[in-house]
Design a protein around this motif. Structure first.
Motif, PDB file in Angstrom:
ATOM      1  N   ARG A   1      72.903  55.052  43.318  1.00 45.67           N
ATOM      2  CA  ARG A   1      72.794  55.874  42.113  1.00 45.67           C
ATOM      3  C   ARG A   1      71.421  56.522  42.042  1.00 45.67           C
ATOM      4  N   VAL A   2      71.360  57.726  41.367  1.00 45.45           N
ATOM      5  CA  VAL A   2      70.060  58.298  41.018  1.00 45.45           C
ATOM      6  C   VAL A   2      69.951  58.161  39.499  1.00 45.45           C
ATOM      7  N   ILE A   3      68.834  57.673  39.044  1.00 47.72           N
ATOM      8  CA  ILE A   3      68.653  57.561  37.592  1.00 47.72           C
ATOM      9  C   ILE A   3      67.390  58.345  37.184  1.00 47.72           C
ATOM     10  N   GLY A   4      67.428  58.855  35.980  1.00 50.41           N
ATOM     11  CA  GLY A   4      66.210  59.574  35.554  1.00 50.41           C
ATOM     12  C   GLY A   4      66.515  60.770  34.679  1.00 50.41           C
ATOM     13  N   ASP A   5      65.561  61.694  34.595  1.00 52.76           N
ATOM     14  CA  ASP A   5      65.662  62.822  33.682  1.00 52.76           C
ATOM     15  C   ASP A   5      66.309  64.025  34.342  1.00 52.76           C
ATOM     16  N   GLU A   6      65.865  65.223  33.960  1.00 53.88           N
ATOM     17  CA  GLU A   6      66.556  66.447  34.372  1.00 53.88           C
ATOM     18  C   GLU A   6      66.656  66.617  35.885  1.00 53.88           C
ATOM     19  N   GLY A   7      65.608  66.223  36.621  1.00 54.29           N
ATOM     20  CA  GLY A   7      65.595  66.427  38.078  1.00 54.29           C
ATOM     21  C   GLY A   7      66.572  65.508  38.809  1.00 54.29           C
ATOM     22  N   ALA A   8      67.004  64.387  38.163  1.00 56.51           N
ATOM     23  CA  ALA A   8      67.843  63.381  38.828  1.00 56.51           C
ATOM     24  C   ALA A   8      69.190  63.951  39.270  1.00 56.51           C
ATOM     25  N   ALA A   9      69.762  64.843  38.451  1.00 56.80           N
ATOM     26  CA  ALA A   9      71.072  65.422  38.769  1.00 56.80           C
ATOM     27  C   ALA A   9      70.991  66.220  40.066  1.00 56.80           C
ATOM     28  N   LEU A  10      69.882  66.974  40.184  1.00 57.65           N
ATOM     29  CA  LEU A  10      69.683  67.801  41.377  1.00 57.65           C
ATOM     30  C   LEU A  10      69.530  66.916  42.615  1.00 57.65           C
ATOM     31  N   LEU A  11      68.728  65.853  42.472  1.00 58.94           N
ATOM     32  CA  LEU A  11      68.522  64.938  43.615  1.00 58.94           C
ATOM     33  C   LEU A  11      69.854  64.284  44.022  1.00 58.94           C
ATOM     34  N   ALA A  12      70.654  63.922  43.009  1.00 54.71           N
ATOM     35  CA  ALA A  12      71.950  63.297  43.293  1.00 54.71           C
ATOM     36  C   ALA A  12      72.835  64.257  44.093  1.00 54.71           C
ATOM     37  N   THR A  13      72.843  65.520  43.726  1.00 57.03           N
ATOM     38  CA  THR A  13      73.647  66.514  44.450  1.00 57.03           C
ATOM     39  C   THR A  13      73.206  66.601  45.904  1.00 57.03           C
ATOM     40  N   VAL A  14      71.896  66.664  46.091  1.00 58.27           N
ATOM     41  CA  VAL A  14      71.370  66.739  47.468  1.00 58.27           C
ATOM     42  C   VAL A  14      71.770  65.477  48.258  1.00 58.27           C
ATOM     43  N   LEU A  15      71.601  64.308  47.599  1.00 60.86           N
ATOM     44  CA  LEU A  15      71.889  63.057  48.303  1.00 60.86           C
ATOM     45  C   LEU A  15      73.377  62.941  48.682  1.00 60.86           C
ATOM     46  N   ARG A  16      74.237  63.371  47.771  1.00 63.49           N
ATOM     47  CA  ARG A  16      75.679  63.318  48.077  1.00 63.49           C
ATOM     48  C   ARG A  16      75.973  64.125  49.336  1.00 63.49           C
ATOM     49  N   TYR A  17      75.402  65.316  49.390  1.00 66.87           N
ATOM     50  CA  TYR A  17      75.636  66.198  50.527  1.00 66.87           C
ATOM     51  C   TYR A  17      75.128  65.550  51.806  1.00 66.87           C
ATOM     52  N   VAL A  18      73.924  65.023  51.747  1.00 70.65           N
ATOM     53  CA  VAL A  18      73.296  64.439  52.947  1.00 70.65           C
ATOM     54  C   VAL A  18      74.073  63.197  53.424  1.00 70.65           C
ATOM     55  N   ILE A  19      74.485  62.378  52.443  1.00 67.63           N
ATOM     56  CA  ILE A  19      75.202  61.147  52.813  1.00 67.63           C
ATOM     57  C   ILE A  19      76.533  61.489  53.491  1.00 67.63           C
TER      58      ILE A  19
END
Lengths: 258, 314
Positions: free
Chosen positions: B63-81
């Motif tokens: 999971r990515v947890i956090g504020d506004e930037g977390a959603a963006l990081l989660a999207t990137v991570l999903r793609y990379v994974i």
């Protein structure tokens, strides 16, 4: 008139004794009184086929030739209750010393003539069947000379060809009335008719039967009489022809038998 | 399913981990990455409870947890994974192919080493059973004269399962006829079932094809209900395709030997038959050696009388 039949082969191992025993059984099955003399003194064995054990043999041909008993004492009834006629076996001794003794001394042929005559008279034989010693020594020539019927057993084997030819020629110059060849132990895939033709042409002598190598015969080979165990076997039919021809009085009888 | 170690990916000092660390530093506000169980892997706990799960094949791996930037990081991570999983899957496929190739190489080496039908069949059965572990392997070869598929070198257990069966009869006979490999989970329910197959419940079976025709079948069967898979079928078919030419050659070889022996035997018979007629000269010589003795001459003169004498005595 009684018949004197010799079953001969130039070499051992042709199944001569087997043919002798079976022919004797067939003749006796037809009601005849048959005497079988085992003159194969060197390697006797026909008693086994008739189911006679060594310890059941009281007197042998050797004893008679050595002056130890009468010929009548050597006659052992065999196949009792198995045939309507009678079979008497005159066995040779299976004891090595007695075999060597007769072979070394030789024997007086007149003794043998006398024995045969007495057997025919005393046992009232219709047929005297002589299981000869292989080869062509004096005793064997004598047996051939007195025979009214002679069957020469051979195998379709190079080792038998020349000796059989010699035997046929010798027997022919003795004027044996009914002489025939029996080709025994033919490989099953040989064509029996082809063998018959070839042998008749080669020896200028009638071939009464071509007997295939048979597993049943081999199984029974040294322990029983094939024709009595397998009365409907084609080999039994072939041996019946042989028996009938050997007993034929004239050529007309031969044709009728065939 | 492709296994990805999310924790290891996030905490390694190469690959994607340094990139994630750099992104976390560059993002406005606080964010962090945890594993599926919520253990912190990278970044600082932002205190915020907004969560963005990272899914792979429908399963949460982190999971990515956090504020506004977390959603963006989660999207990137999903793609990379996802890409990472694909890469690993391809690598595994390549490895499988390599192993299969190796097996075929081994198999053809083993099979090619033998000229006997029985040992070729034994190798094929052993190789098949090494991977398809449930059931008993068998090879039936077509006897052309009778049209019957006859078993060869069956272990005792397999002999209880299969017997000889005509081409076209039962499931096995029809597989041989159609030339198509099949998996049958429940033979009893198959309309082609034959009484000869009464001891078989499940079966995977492939035809042995050589020179554009079926020369037999290779199979593994079980008396118990067994779920053989498409992968088992593919594997068995591969072995069958390797074994078939070797079985064909071995059968040809055996037939050639038989025929040669038969010819030789016939030739010997012919020679033996022809030889009845030889050596007449030597024979005459031997006859003379006997008939010209005094003993024989005397015997010949007496023969007729002896015969008469003996017979008239009765």
């Amino acid at each position: 008139m009684p018949k004197i039949i010799s079953i001969h082969s130039f070499r051992g191992g042709t199944g001569k004794s087997n043919v002798s025993a079976n022919v004797a059984a067939l003749l006796a099955a037809g009601g005849r009184r048959v005497g079988v003399v085992d003159t194969d003194i060197q390697s006797p064995g026909i008693h086994v086929l008739f189911g006679l054990r060594g310890d059941e043999i009281t007197h042998t041909l050797n004893d008679y030739l050595g002056g130890k008993c009468s010929i009548a004492e050597t006659a052992h009834p065999v196949l009792e209750n198995q045939v309507s006629g009678r079979v008497y076996l005159i066995p040779s001794s299976v004891k090595a010393d007695e075999i060597v003794h007769v072979l070394r001394q030789g024997y007086d042929m007149r003794l043998l003539t006398k024995a045969f005559r007495e057997l025919i008279d005393q046992l009232e034989l219709d047929v005297l069947l002589i299981d000869t010693h292989p080869g062509l020594n004096e005793e064997t020539l004598f047996s051939l000379a007195i025979s009214t019927g002679l069957a020469i057993v051979m195998r379709p084997d190079q080792q038998d060809y020349e000796g059989t030819g010699v035997t046929v020629e010798v027997a022919r110059s003795l004027d044996v009335p009914h002489m025939m060849l029996i080709v025994n132990k033919a490989p099953p895939d040989f064509d029996p008719e082809a063998i018959k033709l070839r042998a008749e042409r080669a020896y200028n002598c009638r071939v009464a039967a071509v007997l295939p190598h048979s597993d049943e015969m081999m199984k029974l080979a040294s322990s029983g009489i094939f024709v009595l165990q397998y009365p409907d076997h084609p080999m039994t039919a072939a041996l019946k022809t042989v028996a009938a021809e050997l007993c034929a009085e004239s050529l007309g009888d031969v044709v009728a038998a065939g | 399913m492709t296994q990805i170690n999310f924790r290891k990916l996030m905490t390694a000092n190469r690959g994607i981990a340094p990139l994630v660390a750099a992104l976390l530093a560059a993002l406005p506000g606080a964010a962090a990455v945890t594993d599926a169980g919520g253990t912190l892997l990278v970044g600082h706990d932002p205190g915020s409870r907004e969560e963005y799960p990272i899914l792979l094949d429908g399963e949460v791996v982190g999971r990515v947890i956090g504020d506004e930037g977390a959603a963006l990081l989660a999207t990137v991570l999903r793609y990379v994974i996802e890409r990472e999983a694909e890469k690993r899957s391809l690598a595994r496929d390549a490895l499988d192919k390599y192993r299969e190739l190796n097996l075929l190489y081994d198999l053809s080496e083993k099979i090619g080493a033998s000229l006997e039908v029985q040992s070729v069949a034994t190798v094929a059965i052993e190789e098949a059973c090494r991977r398809i572990k449930v059931g008993e392997g068998f090879v039936l070869v077509l006897e052309e004269a009778s049209g019957i598929l006859e078993p060869i070198t069956l272990p005792a257990e397999a002999r209880l399962l299969v017997t000889g069966i005509p081409v076209g009869e039962g499931v096995i006979g029809q597989i041989a006829e159609s030339g198509r490999a099949e998996v049958i989970v429940d033979l009893d329910a198959d309309p082609r079932w034959s009484a000869r197959e009464r001891n078989l419940r499940s079966l995977v079976c492939a035809p042995l094809k050589a020179r554009q025709r079926v020369i037999g079948v290779l199979g593994i069967g079980s008396a118990e209900s067994t779920t053989y898979t498409a992968a088992d079928l593919k594997f068995l078919s591969t072995i069958a395709s390797q074994a078939a030419p070797a079985v064909d050659h071995a059968m040809l070889y055996a037939r050639t030997i038989r025929e040669a022996q038969e010819r030789e035997r016939r030739l010997q018979l012919q020679v033996a038959e022809l030889r009845i007629e030889v050596d007449q000269a030597r024979q005459s010589q031997q006859v003379s050696a006997i008939t010209e003795t005094d003993y024989f001459k005397a015997l010949r003169e007496q023969a007729n009388n002896l015969r008469k004498d003996l017979r008239s005595s009765a």
